[in-house]
Write an enzyme that holds these catalytic residues in place. Structure first.
Site, mmCIF file in Angstrom:
data_model
loop_
_atom_site.group_PDB
_atom_site.id
_atom_site.type_symbol
_atom_site.label_atom_id
_atom_site.label_comp_id
_atom_site.label_asym_id
_atom_site.label_seq_id
_atom_site.Cartn_x
_atom_site.Cartn_y
_atom_site.Cartn_z
ATOM 1 N NE ARG A 35 46.166 122.428 7.786
ATOM 2 C CZ ARG A 35 46.831 123.558 7.527
ATOM 3 N NH1 ARG A 35 48.080 123.497 7.056
ATOM 4 N NH2 ARG A 35 46.275 124.732 7.711
ATOM 5 N NE ARG A 76 42.610 138.702 4.953
ATOM 6 C CZ ARG A 76 43.771 138.092 5.215
ATOM 7 N NH1 ARG A 76 44.786 138.819 5.665
ATOM 8 N NH2 ARG A 76 43.916 136.803 5.036
ATOM 9 C CE LYS A 217 43.087 125.525 12.081
ATOM 10 N NZ LYS A 217 43.280 126.143 10.737
ATOM 11 C CB THR A 275 51.418 126.479 14.250
ATOM 12 O OG1 THR A 275 50.033 126.173 14.218
ATOM 13 C CG2 THR A 275 51.649 127.752 13.457
#
Length: 477
Positions: A35, A76, A217, A275
């Site tokens: 990846r 953010r 994803k 993850t």
């Protein structure tokens, strides 16, 4: 080079693993697909890694998959006076669209799509959910919120909005540049971040135009509301449990993981569980027992692949992490309960000849204790259909297409074999025996099940099954 396991390993490349020597060591330890995380590194960095992997592929004679993971939009807060602020539970705070520097009564949030979508009663999570606030009022320029879970915040911390669908493309301008670069390099898979709806996947699919497989994803709860359509449009799915776990209650994530694995098996699409799988190995030479169990659970669920992130990209023990993950997978698949657990979650086979023939091949191979199944495939679909049954028999995916052989490195149980295209029954029988023997999976008088589509070389026509006894002529089934 034979892997003595069915589930595959995806490893992220980073500073701890980006040299040709390290990449080779990781491959020999068990990596099937590498990846490239485009959230970090320059195009030049990724080009060097890509070239090293392709050189390694040539050296070893084995197809190796390369997955490009796009960064996606990052939501953010802006900057704060002094660089940080303390939010106390019960405080009333305000977010504003404009402003370069703020405080608790004017925290910059330069994302107009949030102001357009959020409503009173919805939560905003700051810094991976460490701080939680609840919206009490909103207009075009400001959001008022009460602090539900307090704590410190600092400049540019990420914001998550569970349950809120934002009018935001998953492809930023940076992603579009990165995608064009990756496709020109020749990546095999592209992972799309921030998927919320099926239209997000369609947008990326149009840009990729068949040049690579598309992995959606699943890291936003809103994606789960449209999961069947997302899986149908995408070529595969990544269960991004880290981000998904920020916006979902942690107790919901394991069940969602199982649902996603089952849905992908039903749709004949590869699924990666990702993850924090061996997170402690970023700094420790061995995982916790809970982490080992976590990897095993994904294998018991029937996932096609499990993934390492920081463990292989930036950790102190990248090769050890791959080796241990390989050992966990092998030991899990050898456990006496593995077959029954994987079969218990087996989806129903679609009512069509190609699916029925592939399922029959898997069942027959198990019943006669065949040494292997040789699946002749021009697109990878025949091998994927057989793999859906999770047979206790290796699947040798024989193809003449280099790109397909590389993509198959992500599919459960598939051992890619690159070679000439077959054009007759006689060639199919001879090639099946040759492949099984040369790859070290069978020898006379072992049985091999050969599966192909007639006319030969036409994708999606799985309709012929033969039993081959090495050293003898084949018998039709």
């Amino acid at each position: 080079m034979r892997r003595h396991r069915h589930a595959k390993i995806v490893a992220t490349v980073g500073p701890a693993s980006n040299t040709p020597e390290r990449l080779k060591a990781l491959f020999l330890a068990g990596v099937d697909t590498f990846r490239l995380n485009f959230s970090h590194g320059t195009h030049d960095d990724h080009a060097k890694v890509h070239a090293a992997i392709r050189a390694l592929e040539k050296e070893t004679g084995r197809p190796i998959g390369i997955l490009q993971d796009l960064q996606g939009p990052k939501i953010r807060i802006g900057t704060l006076r002094g660089g940080k602020a303390e939010l106390a539970t019960g405080d009333r705070i305000r977010f504003v669209r404009e402003g370069r520097e703020g405080s608790t009564d004017a925290i910059p949030l330069p994302h107009p799509e949030i102001f357009a979508a959020v409503a009173p009663g919805q939560d905003l999570l700051i810094d991976d959910g460490r701080v939680r606030v609840r919206v009490v009022g909103v207009d075009d320029t400001a959001i008022d919120a009460d602090v539900v879970v307090g704590g410190p915040i600092s400049d540019r911390k990420g914001v998550n909005l569970p349950g809120t669908v934002l009018a935001l493309s998953p492809l930023t301008e940076k992603d579009r540049r990165d995608l064009a670069f990756g496709l020109d390099l020749g990546v095999d898979w592209v992972a799309l971040s921030f998927v919320q709806t099926p239209s997000d996947v369609m947008e990326a699919r149009g840009l990729i135009a068949g040049r690579a497989g598309l992995i959606a994803k699943i890291e936003k709860p809103s994606a789960l509301d449209h999961i069947e359509d997302i899986i149908r449009i995408a070529d595969g799915v990544m269960v991004a449990r880290g981000d998904l776990g920020v916006e979902l209650p942690p107790e919901d994530v394991p069940g969602r993981q199982k649902e996603l694995v089952r849905a992908c098996r039903r749709a004949v699409k590869p699924v990666i569980v990702a993850t924090q799988m061996l997170e402690s190995m970023v700094s420790a030479p061995s995982p916790t027992r809970a982490e080992a169990s976590d990897v095993a659970t994904a294998v018991y669920d029937g996932a096609d692949a499990v993934m390492l992130s920081a463990e292989s990209a930036a950790g102190k023990y990248p090769i050890e992490a791959v080796s241990i993950m390989d050992r966990i997978i092998r030991r899990t698949e050898q456990h006496r309960l593995y077959r029954s657990l994987v079969r218990a979650s087996e989806p129903e086979v679609e009512d069509s000849p190609p699916h029925a023939v592939a399922a029959a091949a898997a069942t027959l191979a198990d019943a006669i204790e065949a040494a292997a199944i040789v699946a002749f495939t021009s697109s990878g679909t025949t091998a994927a259909r057989i793999a859906r049954k999770r047979p206790n028999v290796p699947i040798l995916a024989a193809t003449s297409d280099t790109a397909v052989s590389r993509r198959l490195s992500l599919y459960w149980g598939a051992h890619s074999v690159l070679g000439p295209e077959i054009d007759s029954y006689e060639a199919m029988v001879a090639r099946a025996a040759e492949v099984a023997e040369q790859e070290g999976y069978a020898q006379a008088p072992d049985l091999v099940v050969a599966v192909a589509g007639i006319p030969f070389g036409r994708p999606g026509t799985t309709n012929n099954l033969r039993v081959v006894e090495l050293g003898r002529k084949a018998s039709g089934v």
